[in-house]
Scaffold this motif. Structure first.
Motif, PDB file in Angstrom:
ATOM      1  N   ALA A   1       0.836  -1.201   0.000  1.00 20.04           N
ATOM      2  CA  ALA A   1       0.000   0.000   0.000  1.00 20.04           C
ATOM      3  C   ALA A   1       0.874   1.257   0.000  1.00 20.04           C
ATOM      4  O   ALA A   1       0.607   2.212  -0.731  1.00 20.04           O
ATOM      5  N   ILE A   2       1.946   1.252   0.816  1.00 16.99           N
ATOM      6  CA  ILE A   2       2.829   2.424   0.881  1.00 16.99           C
ATOM      7  C   ILE A   2       3.502   2.636  -0.476  1.00 16.99           C
ATOM      8  O   ILE A   2       3.595   3.749  -0.985  1.00 16.99           O
ATOM      9  N   TRP A   3       3.917   1.522  -1.083  1.00 16.16           N
ATOM     10  CA  TRP A   3       4.639   1.584  -2.368  1.00 16.16           C
ATOM     11  C   TRP A   3       3.765   2.188  -3.468  1.00 16.16           C
ATOM     12  O   TRP A   3       4.197   2.982  -4.282  1.00 16.16           O
TER      13      TRP A   3
ATOM     14  N   GLY B   1       0.142   7.530  -3.351  1.00 13.71           N
ATOM     15  CA  GLY B   1       0.721   8.812  -3.749  1.00 13.71           C
ATOM     16  C   GLY B   1       1.692   9.277  -2.677  1.00 13.71           C
ATOM     17  O   GLY B   1       1.757   8.704  -1.581  1.00 13.71           O
ATOM     18  N   ARG B   2       2.427  10.317  -2.990  1.00 15.68           N
ATOM     19  CA  ARG B   2       3.495  10.768  -2.120  1.00 15.68           C
ATOM     20  C   ARG B   2       3.022  11.068  -0.697  1.00 15.68           C
ATOM     21  O   ARG B   2       3.579  10.572   0.280  1.00 15.68           O
ATOM     22  N   THR B   3       1.946  11.870  -0.580  1.00 17.57           N
ATOM     23  CA  THR B   3       1.478  12.286   0.744  1.00 17.57           C
ATOM     24  C   THR B   3       1.007  11.088   1.560  1.00 17.57           C
ATOM     25  O   THR B   3       1.418  10.894   2.704  1.00 17.57           O
TER      26      THR B   3
ATOM     27  N   LEU C   1       3.742   8.845   2.747  1.00 15.04           N
ATOM     28  CA  LEU C   1       4.497   9.424   3.858  1.00 15.04           C
ATOM     29  C   LEU C   1       3.746   9.263   5.170  1.00 15.04           C
ATOM     30  O   LEU C   1       4.326   8.927   6.202  1.00 15.04           O
ATOM     31  N   VAL C   2       2.432   9.494   5.122  1.00 14.67           N
ATOM     32  CA  VAL C   2       1.612   9.353   6.335  1.00 14.67           C
ATOM     33  C   VAL C   2       1.662   7.908   6.827  1.00 14.67           C
ATOM     34  O   VAL C   2       1.899   7.648   8.017  1.00 14.67           O
TER      35      VAL C   2
ATOM     36  N   VAL D   1       3.266   6.430  10.395  1.00 13.09           N
ATOM     37  CA  VAL D   1       2.553   5.610  11.388  1.00 13.09           C
ATOM     38  C   VAL D   1       3.377   4.363  11.729  1.00 13.09           C
ATOM     39  O   VAL D   1       3.539   4.001  12.904  1.00 13.09           O
ATOM     40  N   VAL D   2       3.937   3.745  10.696  1.00 10.46           N
ATOM     41  CA  VAL D   2       4.753   2.537  10.932  1.00 10.46           C
ATOM     42  C   VAL D   2       5.972   2.883  11.777  1.00 10.46           C
ATOM     43  O   VAL D   2       6.305   2.190  12.740  1.00 10.46           O
TER      44      VAL D   2
END
Lengths: 352, 276
Positions: free
Chosen positions: B83-85, B88-90, B93-94, B98-99
């Motif tokens: 999901a992170i990969w 979108g950029r924002t 990053l969020v 959290v991780v």
């Protein structure tokens, strides 16, 4: 100690400081250069705060300067200190079994009973490598509200899930749990030792699905406060604290309790040498012990202390005459001979 | 690869190596040697370890919980990393923040947070009770221990797998899509094989970390889950049987080495196959 700023001060200032210093030395209760330093290793927390304050007052002007180390006198640390030849403690708050374990390995010194009067503790509580400092108990603690006023009055009741439903909080250690199991199974108080392991484990197995085990005293209180458990075996200090916090909710019962001494032990090669023994004798003073009890619920080991304790504390005092009659004193020798083997068996039994 | 570095430069590693040896390796070896000489010289500590039924049970529990927790962590961690990969950029990053925040919190604090959140009076059980689905016993039992372990291990899995995913050339994904492959097909035939070494590395890492767990099972297991680390502590602190503790520690270190090698093996084979 001389601070860097003082090095630059004028000679007159230095002279003044010297005079002030001499005046200070003359005052009683101030640590003087010739005071013998004795380091007491304790477990920290509120009881250590009370000991620091009360002993501090008691030792003022005695020629002994007590210093406290609250990092927790684990026997493993003492072994490491003695083996490294870097012992920094003179007297440590140890369980009797721990002090004997250390003593047998040559890592603790025998108590010098010519300097610590044997009759300053209850009969049977002066051991070769330790002398009882305080006494507490492993007792029944319960949540009256959660049980709807139907409260347990014996270990048999604690084992009775039908009549008293809910989870139990037990110490994750054989000490106090095996004795309770035997008493719940009908063993008379004077026949608890030597412990019949198989019988105790069989009885413990009955109740196992309903038990949450605690590791520390604070964890046992948290289990009771959060309502995760409705009753259990708690240390009397912790059970009393709960009852004081909320008298409507928490109660306790000394029936079938296990009297446990905490003790002062002396690590081998302690820095203060023999000066530690007069210090121990002073810590066992009845009035000092009574003061510590009133602040910490740690009951005096000195029977002479009882007259300094107000009568309304008797129901909560492990060593009041009434409560002693209902309880079993721990058999320290049994623990020295069996702890490692039986505790391992215990962990095997309770582990998933 | 070592050939590119001038020989003299290797000396630069000497201070760090010396430091590690003097202050970590030497004391560790000294400590481990206790297994062969405490309380008396001999192999009795290993004999005890091989024959004690308690040791067998505790070792089995340690491996069982570690295996289950690391597999769950890698599966969930893969989903988060994926999901992170792809975000979108924002958003990525969020999610990463959290991780990382949970990664930086101490294991003790996370344990107590879980006890507060999942306990009988916690918000989770209050919600379940309001929906008349509860209360449910979520902690002080085996599922509670797994939950605490997975909670601790997921960030390790996410970060390891994310590094692998970020190494994948996105034009390969675009190419597959342009050839008409569905998202699921792209994932199965392009992404997964390329990210697999990262997933195996994450599995090895989380399993090895899990083997050494102490606080989490002790606090969340209601005392009923005993793992090797706790058993070692008992022998060090309570009964001063340092020889037995040391023998258990040698076993744990060997088990960690063996498991790491075992999980790393497929990854190495895959690398070789690709290189060939």
């Amino acid at each position: 100690m001389v601070k860097p700023t003082e090095l630059r001060s004028s000679r007159r200032q230095l002279l003044k400081a010297g005079a002030a210093g001499a005046a200070l030395l003359a005052l009683p209760g101030i640590v003087r250069a010739e005071d013998k330093k004795v380091v007491v290793a304790v477990w920290g927390g509120p009881s250590a705060d009370a000991m620091k304050e009360i002993y501090g007052q008691a030792f003022a002007g005695s020629g002994i300067a007590l210093e406290f180390d609250e990092s927790g006198p684990e026997p493993a640390k003492i072994r490491a200190m003695v083996e490294a030849g870097q012992v920094s403690w003179d007297v440590a708050d140890l369980s009797v079994a721990d002090s004997i374990l250390l003593g047998k390995a040559g890592m603790a010194r025998p108590i010098d009973y010519t300097q610590v009067p044997k009759d300053s503790v209850l009969p049977g509580f002066a051991y070769e490598f330790a002398v009882a400092s305080y006494i507490f108990s492993s007792i029944i603690s319960f949540d009256k509200k959660a049980l709807g006023g139907n409260v347990p009055t014996s270990w048999a009741d604690v084992w009775n899930i039908e009549k008293f439903p809910g989870k139990r909080a037990f110490r994750k250690h054989i000490e106090g749990v095996l004795e309770a199991a035997l008493i719940a199974d009908g063993v008379p108080l004077d026949k608890v030792y030597p412990i019949d392991e198989d019988r105790a484990f069989a009885k413990l197995k009955e109740i196992l699905p309903h038990v949450i085990f605690w590791n520390s005293g604070s964890e046992s209180q948290q289990l009771m406060r959060d309502g995760e458990t409705v009753m259990g075996n708690l240390w009397s200090t912790r059970a009393t604290q709960l009852a004081n916090e909320d008298k409507e909710r928490f109660g306790l019962d000394f029936a079938g309790g296990l009297l446990l001494p905490a003790s002062w032990g002396v690590p081998a090669k302690n820095p203060a040498g023999d000066a530690v023994f007069p210090a121990i004798a002073k810590m066992l003073d009845p009035e000092v012990q009574a003061k510590v009890y009133l602040k910490t619920n740690l009951s005096p080991s000195n029977p002479a202390a009882e007259k300094f304790i107000p009568a309304e504390f008797a129901p909560f005092n492990p060593t009041s005459a009434d409560n002693v009659a209902k309880q079993v004193p721990v058999d320290v020798q049994w623990y020295i001979d069996n702890q490692e083997r039986v505790q391992t068996k215990f962990l095997e039994l309770i582990a998933a | 690869m070592g050939q590119d570095i001038p020989r003299a430069f290797r000396l630069l590693a000497a201070p760090a190596a010396l430091f590690s040896f003097a202050l970590f390796l030497a004391p560790l070896l000294l400590m481990l040697s206790l297994a062969f000489r405490d309380p008396q010289p001999g192999l009795q500590n290993f004999g005890w370890m091989a024959t004690s039924s308690a040791v067998g049970k505790i070792v089995w529990a340690t491996f069982r919980f570690s295996a289950i927790a690391s597999v769950i962590s890698v599966m969930l961690g893969f989903a988060v990393a994926y999901a992170i990969w792809l975000s979108g950029r924002t958003l990525s990053l969020v999610l990463l923040f959290v991780v990382l925040v949970s990664f930086w919190l101490s294991v003790l604090i996370r344990c107590f947070a879980l006890i507060l959140a999942l306990g009988p009076n916690g918000p989770v059980n209050a919600t379940l009770a309001a929906l008349s689905l509860g209360p449910v016993r979520l902690i002080r039992n085996e599922p509670g221990v797994l939950l605490g372990m997975v909670h601790y291990l997921i960030p390790f899995a996410v970060l390891t797998i994310l590094a692998a995913l970020r190494g994948i050339d996105l034009s390969l994904v675009a190419a597959a899509r342009s050839m008409g492959a569905h998202r699921a097909r792209v994932f199965r035939t392009v992404v997964l094989p390329l990210a697999a070494p990262g997933a195996f590395a994450a599995l090895a890492l989380t399993f090895v970390i899990a083997l050494g767990f102490y606080i989490t099972p002790a606090l969340l297991g209601g005392g009923r889950v005993v793992m090797i680390a706790e058993f070692i502590t008992f022998h060090v602190q309570n009964v001063l049987a340092w020889g037995k503790a040391s023998a258990l520690a040698i076993f744990l270190i060997a088990a960690i080495g063996a498991s790491y090698g075992l999980v790393k093996l497929p990854e190495m084979l895959m690398r070789q196959r690709r290189a060939a």
